[in-house]
Motif scaffolding. Sequence first.
Motif: not given
Length: 52
Positions: A38-46
Amino acid sequence: MNPRLLRVGMPKSKRAIDAFQTATALACFLRIPDLAARLAKEERGGDRRLPA
């Protein structure tokens, strides 16, 4: 990749393996991976949809 980081991620002794598994289980119990996502700045495609 840093060799020290690999040693932490791949322990060899029984005690180190137990400690690594306990820490991983605790992190999952506390839902830390969800919080980090949730806190990540970029979407990892999960949130990908699997083909039929």
